[in-house]
Scaffold this motif. Structure first.
Motif, short mmCIF file in Angstrom:
data_model
loop_
_atom_site.label_atom_id
_atom_site.label_comp_id
_atom_site.label_asym_id
_atom_site.label_seq_id
_atom_site.Cartn_x
_atom_site.Cartn_y
_atom_site.Cartn_z
N CYS A 38 0.82 -1.21 0.00
CA CYS A 38 0.00 0.00 0.00
C CYS A 38 0.85 1.26 0.00
O CYS A 38 0.51 2.25 -0.66
CB CYS A 38 -0.93 -0.01 1.21
N THR A 97 -2.32 6.03 0.52
CA THR A 97 -1.92 4.79 1.18
C THR A 97 -3.02 4.27 2.08
O THR A 97 -3.37 3.08 2.03
CB THR A 97 -0.64 5.03 2.00
N LEU A 116 -6.06 3.00 0.10
CA LEU A 116 -5.81 1.68 -0.47
C LEU A 116 -5.90 0.59 0.60
O LEU A 116 -6.47 -0.47 0.38
CB LEU A 116 -4.43 1.64 -1.12
N TRP A 117 -5.33 0.87 1.78
CA TRP A 117 -5.38 -0.09 2.86
C TRP A 117 -6.83 -0.38 3.27
O TRP A 117 -7.23 -1.51 3.44
CB TRP A 117 -4.60 0.42 4.06
N SER A 153 -9.58 0.10 1.50
CA SER A 153 -10.40 -0.50 0.45
C SER A 153 -10.05 -1.96 0.19
O SER A 153 -10.92 -2.75 -0.18
CB SER A 153 -10.29 0.32 -0.84
#
Length: 105
Positions: free
Chosen positions: A56, A95, A98-99, A101
């Protein structure tokens, strides 16, 4: 009347016991906060298990770079002051998004 002076070691022993009890209570209470900790998710990436948070972060750097290129091409970047904190915050935002999701459970 009793004229025996108090012993000088007794108060020091009491303070040491109190500080030891406080340390033990703090250590016991800290275990409550560790109950939610699990192992970090790992991803099988080309045959090697790779920590997901590193992936990520790398994708966050790439995403921040892409946003920077877009800002430069549209002419918005000169108006973004101070640039370093803005891009660092953008990297952190990408970051964490993304983590959340991909690895939220």
């Amino acid at each position: 009347m009793n004229s025996i002076p108090p012993h000088p070691i007794r108060p020091a022993v009491c303070r040491r016991r109190a500080s030891r009890a406080f340390g033990q209570a703090a250590a016991g209470l800290s275990l409550i906060f560790l109950t939610g900790c699990r192992g970090a998710p790992s991803i099988n990436l080309l045959g090697s298990f790779f920590p997901a948070w590193m992936l990520c972060m790398i994708l966050g750097v790439a995403g921040a770079f892409v946003v920077r290129v877009i800002c430069v091409r549209t002419g918005v970047e000169p108006y973004m002051q101070p640039r370093l904190p803005i891009y660092l915050c953008l990297w952190g935002l990408i970051t964490l998004l993304l983590w959340l999701s991909f690895f939220r459970s």
